[in-house]
Write an enzyme that holds these catalytic residues in place. Structure first.
Site, short mmCIF file in Angstrom:
data_model
loop_
_atom_site.label_atom_id
_atom_site.label_comp_id
_atom_site.label_asym_id
_atom_site.label_seq_id
_atom_site.Cartn_x
_atom_site.Cartn_y
_atom_site.Cartn_z
N THR A 80 -2.23 3.63 3.66
CA THR A 80 -1.24 4.71 3.54
C THR A 80 -0.43 4.86 4.82
O THR A 80 -0.96 4.65 5.91
CB THR A 80 -2.00 6.03 3.32
OG1 THR A 80 -2.62 5.97 2.06
CG2 THR A 80 -1.13 7.26 3.41
N ARG A 130 -6.30 8.25 -11.18
CA ARG A 130 -6.94 8.64 -9.92
C ARG A 130 -5.86 9.10 -8.91
O ARG A 130 -4.83 8.47 -8.75
CB ARG A 130 -7.71 7.45 -9.35
CG ARG A 130 -8.44 7.73 -8.03
CD ARG A 130 -7.61 7.32 -6.83
NE ARG A 130 -8.36 7.40 -5.57
CZ ARG A 130 -7.80 7.29 -4.38
NH1 ARG A 130 -6.50 7.08 -4.27
NH2 ARG A 130 -8.53 7.37 -3.29
N VAL A 131 -6.15 10.21 -8.24
CA VAL A 131 -5.29 10.71 -7.17
C VAL A 131 -6.13 10.76 -5.90
O VAL A 131 -7.28 11.22 -5.92
CB VAL A 131 -4.72 12.10 -7.53
CG1 VAL A 131 -4.06 12.75 -6.33
CG2 VAL A 131 -3.74 11.99 -8.70
N ASP A 191 -6.26 11.40 -1.41
CA ASP A 191 -6.08 12.53 -0.48
C ASP A 191 -4.63 12.76 -0.09
O ASP A 191 -4.25 13.88 0.28
CB ASP A 191 -6.88 12.26 0.80
CG ASP A 191 -6.44 10.96 1.49
OD1 ASP A 191 -6.29 9.93 0.78
OD2 ASP A 191 -6.22 10.97 2.71
N THR A 215 -5.71 8.26 6.62
CA THR A 215 -5.62 7.06 5.80
C THR A 215 -7.03 6.58 5.52
O THR A 215 -7.97 6.96 6.20
CB THR A 215 -4.80 5.96 6.51
OG1 THR A 215 -4.72 4.81 5.66
CG2 THR A 215 -5.43 5.56 7.84
N GLY A 216 -7.16 5.75 4.49
CA GLY A 216 -8.49 5.26 4.15
C GLY A 216 -8.93 5.81 2.80
O GLY A 216 -8.11 6.22 1.99
N THR A 251 1.87 7.02 -0.31
CA THR A 251 0.97 5.90 -0.59
C THR A 251 1.03 5.48 -2.05
O THR A 251 1.40 6.29 -2.91
CB THR A 251 -0.48 6.31 -0.25
OG1 THR A 251 -1.33 5.17 -0.32
CG2 THR A 251 -1.01 7.36 -1.21
N SER A 284 0.81 -1.22 0.00
CA SER A 284 0.00 0.00 0.00
C SER A 284 0.84 1.27 0.00
O SER A 284 0.29 2.37 -0.05
CB SER A 284 -0.94 0.00 1.21
OG SER A 284 -0.19 -0.22 2.38
#
Ligand code: ASP
Length: 328
Positions: free
Chosen positions: A188, A216-217, A219, A239-240, A206, A85
């Protein structure tokens, strides 16, 4: 300020922390923070935070700068080929590209980030170079790659590990190429630290959500979403599922809540509740926040069970289970 009792209660310390070794530095069992200031201190997301904190602690415990500590700290999982990850060992996007996002902030409010970056082992160091050597905050994709190469970073052609490749092939077969966001495909590393001089800094790096859409990017490289540091107040990281974090400017929100008097714990809880209010499918996703204020008080909270975080201070480095919102 969070009392010791609150900290223990809210981090479920009494019942749930896991001591994962590391009596390498000091012997004290004190936790942050009873009164006064706990420093230096470094906190980071998930279990890979333990070895990352270890590297950061080497710098902090010898009087080094929080900025150097967070960079060196998160470089540990970045360099781990078995971390799926973070870094080049990460899960690919649905087209088979491993694309990396990272951000860093120092105690002066300087910020740097990279997104959608391929073939570079340490995106966090490229982010730091963007911060220190350019008038910009963020470089992405090919431009970020070229900037890295021009500044001495080496291209890596480390491909997917056999396990990651097999996982990707399986995912493609089962999901018919639809990007999917769920509770399980993230991890992350976000790290924030307070050094002996009383300065805070933060870093976040991450490979993003596994099997994301190409381009895709999340946070993590968005200053104020995946990470934010303000030396007047403290710092936070996330994270998440990045989409939910971006929608509420999560880390910036937490720092502002602390500026207005919330403890780090209260601020993390309010940010998670904000997601619950604004993101309709919040029970199906995971987001975890960490926060640290200038007194060395720690906060952590997530949407659902399962988020954990590492805290290194007072001579110990430990993993804690975070409290969470959705209890049913
Ligand atoms: N926050 C990251 C993202 O959305 C995912 C993670 O935490 O692993 O890209």
């Amino acid at each position: 300020m969070t009392s010791r009792r609150d900290f223990i209660k809210k981090s479920a310390f009494a019942s749930a922390f896991v001591v994962t070794g590391l009596p390498k530095f000091g012997k004290s069992a004190q936790l942050p923070s009873t009164s006064g200031t706990t420093k230096p201190i470094v906190i980071s997301t998930w279990k890979h935070g333990i070895p990352a904190n270890d590297a950061a602690w080497k710098i902090l415990s010898s009087g080094g700068r929080a900025l150097d500590a967070v960079e060196q700290g998160v470089m540990v999982p970045e360099a781990d080929p078995n971390n799926t990850s973070v870094g080049l060992g990460g899960n690919p996007d649905r087209d088979g590209h491993v694309t990396l996002d990272a951000s860093i902030m120092d105690e002066k409010g300087n910020a740097g980030s990279v997104a959608f970056l391929e073939h570079i082992l340490h995106p966090i160091s490229v982010a730091r170079m963007v911060m220190e050597k350019t008038p910009h905050v963020m470089l992405v994709g090919e431009g970020a790659y070229q900037f890295a190469i021009d500044n001495g970073f080496k291209r890596s052609d480390q491909g997917m590990t056999p396990e990651v490749k097999a996982n990707w092939e399986k995912w493609k077969a089962e999901n018919k190429y639809n990007p999917k966001i769920d509770k399980n495909n993230h991890d992350t590393i976000g790290m924030v630290a307070l050094d002996n001089a009383g300065d805070v800094s933060g870093a976040c790096t991450t490979s993003g959500l596994g099997m994301k859409m190409h381009g895709r990017v999340g946070d993590s490289p968005i200053i104020g979403a995946g990470m934010f540091a303000d030396n007047d107040v403290g710092a936070a990281c996330a994270t998440g599922v990045g989409e939910a974090v971006i929608k509420i400017c999560g880390s910036h929100l937490i720092v502002e809540l602390m500026r207005n008097g919330k403890t780090p714990q209260q601020a993390c809880e309010e940010a998670v509740k904000r997601i619950a209010k604004k993101v309709s499918n919040y029970k199906d996703i995971q987001v975890g926040f960490l926060a640290l204020n200038k007194a060395g008080d720690v906060g952590a909270y997530s949407i659902v069970k399962g988020f954990n975080y590492a805290v290194a201070c007072n001579g110990q480095n430990r993993l804690f289970d975070s409290d969470y919102l959705v209890k049913e």
